[in-house]
Design a protein around this motif. Sequence first.
Motif, PDB file in Angstrom:
ATOM      1  N   PRO A 119       0.835  -1.217   0.000  1.00  0.00           N
ATOM      2  CA  PRO A 119       0.000   0.000   0.000  1.00  0.00           C
ATOM      3  C   PRO A 119       0.864   1.259   0.000  1.00  0.00           C
ATOM      4  O   PRO A 119       1.665   1.465   0.910  1.00  0.00           O
ATOM      5  N   ARG A 120       0.704   2.080  -1.021  1.00  0.00           N
ATOM      6  CA  ARG A 120       1.468   3.319  -1.142  1.00  0.00           C
ATOM      7  C   ARG A 120       0.591   4.556  -0.996  1.00  0.00           C
ATOM      8  O   ARG A 120       1.096   5.654  -0.810  1.00  0.00           O
ATOM      9  N   ILE A 121      -0.730   4.386  -1.128  1.00  0.00           N
ATOM     10  CA  ILE A 121      -1.655   5.514  -1.081  1.00  0.00           C
ATOM     11  C   ILE A 121      -2.788   5.178  -0.122  1.00  0.00           C
ATOM     12  O   ILE A 121      -3.371   4.091  -0.198  1.00  0.00           O
ATOM     13  N   LEU A 122      -3.074   6.091   0.786  1.00  0.00           N
ATOM     14  CA  LEU A 122      -4.214   5.949   1.685  1.00  0.00           C
ATOM     15  C   LEU A 122      -5.080   7.192   1.578  1.00  0.00           C
ATOM     16  O   LEU A 122      -4.597   8.308   1.766  1.00  0.00           O
ATOM     17  N   ILE A 123      -6.359   6.978   1.286  1.00  0.00           N
ATOM     18  CA  ILE A 123      -7.317   8.080   1.269  1.00  0.00           C
ATOM     19  C   ILE A 123      -8.280   7.864   2.429  1.00  0.00           C
ATOM     20  O   ILE A 123      -9.114   6.954   2.408  1.00  0.00           O
ATOM     21  N   ASN A 124      -8.160   8.690   3.455  1.00  0.00           N
ATOM     22  CA  ASN A 124      -9.060   8.620   4.605  1.00  0.00           C
ATOM     23  C   ASN A 124     -10.310   9.429   4.295  1.00  0.00           C
ATOM     24  O   ASN A 124     -10.388  10.632   4.562  1.00  0.00           O
ATOM     25  N   ASN A 125     -11.294   8.749   3.720  1.00  0.00           N
ATOM     26  CA  ASN A 125     -12.508   9.426   3.272  1.00  0.00           C
ATOM     27  C   ASN A 125     -13.723   9.123   4.154  1.00  0.00           C
ATOM     28  O   ASN A 125     -14.635   9.942   4.255  1.00  0.00           O
ATOM     29  N   ALA A 126     -13.755   7.968   4.787  1.00  0.00           N
ATOM     30  CA  ALA A 126     -14.938   7.569   5.560  1.00  0.00           C
ATOM     31  C   ALA A 126     -15.240   8.599   6.645  1.00  0.00           C
ATOM     32  O   ALA A 126     -14.339   9.111   7.308  1.00  0.00           O
ATOM     33  N   GLY A 127     -16.516   8.884   6.822  1.00  0.00           N
ATOM     34  CA  GLY A 127     -16.902   9.843   7.855  1.00  0.00           C
ATOM     35  C   GLY A 127     -18.407   9.996   7.896  1.00  0.00           C
ATOM     36  O   GLY A 127     -19.141   9.481   7.046  1.00  0.00           O
ATOM     37  N   LEU A 141       6.804   3.424   5.188  1.00  0.00           N
ATOM     38  CA  LEU A 141       8.144   3.751   5.689  1.00  0.00           C
ATOM     39  C   LEU A 141       9.175   2.768   5.151  1.00  0.00           C
ATOM     40  O   LEU A 141      10.304   3.159   4.824  1.00  0.00           O
ATOM     41  N   ARG A 142       8.787   1.494   5.049  1.00  0.00           N
ATOM     42  CA  ARG A 142       9.719   0.514   4.482  1.00  0.00           C
ATOM     43  C   ARG A 142       9.974   0.793   3.006  1.00  0.00           C
ATOM     44  O   ARG A 142      11.085   0.609   2.505  1.00  0.00           O
ATOM     45  N   ALA A 143       8.941   1.243   2.312  1.00  0.00           N
ATOM     46  CA  ALA A 143       9.082   1.565   0.889  1.00  0.00           C
ATOM     47  C   ALA A 143       9.727   2.930   0.660  1.00  0.00           C
ATOM     48  O   ALA A 143      10.113   3.253  -0.459  1.00  0.00           O
ATOM     49  N   GLU A 144       9.811   3.733   1.719  1.00  0.00           N
ATOM     50  CA  GLU A 144      10.308   5.107   1.626  1.00  0.00           C
ATOM     51  C   GLU A 144       9.505   5.917   0.619  1.00  0.00           C
ATOM     52  O   GLU A 144      10.029   6.769  -0.099  1.00  0.00           O
ATOM     53  N   TYR A 145       8.207   5.633   0.592  1.00  0.00           N
ATOM     54  CA  TYR A 145       7.315   6.361  -0.311  1.00  0.00           C
ATOM     55  C   TYR A 145       5.884   6.161   0.158  1.00  0.00           C
ATOM     56  O   TYR A 145       5.480   5.044   0.496  1.00  0.00           O
ATOM     57  N   GLY A 146       5.120   7.241   0.142  1.00  0.00           N
ATOM     58  CA  GLY A 146       3.714   7.107   0.493  1.00  0.00           C
ATOM     59  C   GLY A 146       2.960   8.410   0.332  1.00  0.00           C
ATOM     60  O   GLY A 146       3.544   9.500   0.350  1.00  0.00           O
ATOM     61  N   VAL A 172     -13.761  16.816  -6.242  1.00  0.00           N
ATOM     62  CA  VAL A 172     -12.898  16.419  -5.125  1.00  0.00           C
ATOM     63  C   VAL A 172     -11.888  15.381  -5.585  1.00  0.00           C
ATOM     64  O   VAL A 172     -10.703  15.446  -5.241  1.00  0.00           O
ATOM     65  N   ALA A 173     -12.339  14.428  -6.393  1.00  0.00           N
ATOM     66  CA  ALA A 173     -11.459  13.362  -6.865  1.00  0.00           C
ATOM     67  C   ALA A 173     -10.282  13.914  -7.661  1.00  0.00           C
ATOM     68  O   ALA A 173      -9.157  13.413  -7.559  1.00  0.00           O
ATOM     69  N   HIS A 174     -10.515  14.947  -8.461  1.00  0.00           N
ATOM     70  CA  HIS A 174      -9.426  15.546  -9.243  1.00  0.00           C
ATOM     71  C   HIS A 174      -8.336  16.102  -8.326  1.00  0.00           C
ATOM     72  O   HIS A 174      -7.135  15.974  -8.609  1.00  0.00           O
ATOM     73  N   THR A 175      -8.752  16.725  -7.237  1.00  0.00           N
ATOM     74  CA  THR A 175      -7.787  17.273  -6.283  1.00  0.00           C
ATOM     75  C   THR A 175      -7.000  16.159  -5.609  1.00  0.00           C
ATOM     76  O   THR A 175      -5.768  16.236  -5.471  1.00  0.00           O
ATOM     77  N   VAL A 176      -7.709  15.121  -5.192  1.00  0.00           N
ATOM     78  CA  VAL A 176      -7.055  13.975  -4.556  1.00  0.00           C
ATOM     79  C   VAL A 176      -6.062  13.325  -5.515  1.00  0.00           C
ATOM     80  O   VAL A 176      -4.945  12.957  -5.122  1.00  0.00           O
ATOM     81  N   LEU A 177      -6.457  13.193  -6.763  1.00  0.00           N
ATOM     82  CA  LEU A 177      -5.592  12.547  -7.756  1.00  0.00           C
ATOM     83  C   LEU A 177      -4.258  13.276  -7.887  1.00  0.00           C
ATOM     84  O   LEU A 177      -3.198  12.631  -7.970  1.00  0.00           O
ATOM     85  N   PHE A 178      -4.289  14.593  -7.889  1.00  0.00           N
ATOM     86  CA  PHE A 178      -3.028  15.346  -7.946  1.00  0.00           C
ATOM     87  C   PHE A 178      -2.169  15.073  -6.721  1.00  0.00           C
ATOM     88  O   PHE A 178      -0.973  14.775  -6.834  1.00  0.00           O
ATOM     89  N   LEU A 179      -2.758  15.154  -5.540  1.00  0.00           N
ATOM     90  CA  LEU A 179      -1.982  14.959  -4.315  1.00  0.00           C
ATOM     91  C   LEU A 179      -1.437  13.540  -4.200  1.00  0.00           C
ATOM     92  O   LEU A 179      -0.409  13.315  -3.559  1.00  0.00           O
ATOM     93  N   ALA A 180      -2.111  12.578  -4.823  1.00  0.00           N
ATOM     94  CA  ALA A 180      -1.664  11.186  -4.772  1.00  0.00           C
ATOM     95  C   ALA A 180      -0.538  10.905  -5.752  1.00  0.00           C
ATOM     96  O   ALA A 180       0.127   9.868  -5.654  1.00  0.00           O
TER      97      ALA A 180
END
Length: 255
Positions: free
Chosen positions: A92-100, A138-143, A227-235
Amino acid sequence: MSEPFFSTTRPLFGQVAVVTGASRGIGRSIAIALARAGAHVVVNYRQSKDAADAVVDTCRAVGSRAIAVQADVTVPEDVTNLMVMATSLGVPRILINNAGISKASLLLETSLEDWNALVKSNLTASFLCAKAVLPYMLRAEYGRIINISSIWGIAGGSYEVAYSASKGGLIAFTKALAKEVGRNGVTVNCVAPGAIETDMLQTLTSDERSALAQETPVGRLGTPEDVAHTVLFLASPSASFMTGQVISPNGGLVI
């Protein structure tokens, strides 16, 4: 550090993304956008299995490997299992905390039970998910960790003190964690949407939604895709110098 493969057409090619609350609304649009960008997607849901399976089918239709995983992200054991299941697709390299959740009420009419439920769903869940996924990153040094807050976490919303506090806490969590893990190749950012056409607005009448659209400088309500477009850039790898930031796709409603 092992940088992920990058292309202009599929910038997230082969990366594994976990999207919480992804069976509908903003989460659904985010999951599909990530899949179109080449990511393998874990579609998390709590109750809506059929809807989650439909999102998986859409992700697979655009060439993504995708799975649906049932988990209540306020429960530590469920979160641990969610991340273990994610590894069936890779690291796992990307986490989107969306639930709420949301709830509007005067402070004097807000019960402790309601307060605790909002904090648990909107803040504690992100803490649990970030804590569970960070060892892999952290093990991948990317996230990339991206937390979905709200404009009311920035400006505060009348009749939404508890909701605003939980979303404001998520913003502070984002900034602090960004400072903690930045040197490890992990960025942490926050997206704070404005008035978006989702189930959360269904409590408003059509006249109230129309008035809200007119109050928004661009003259319309937002869509989950905004919203998805913004998330896509940050990811994306292109956002490597963006961390600890709050980006608010809100049409100018809060400036």
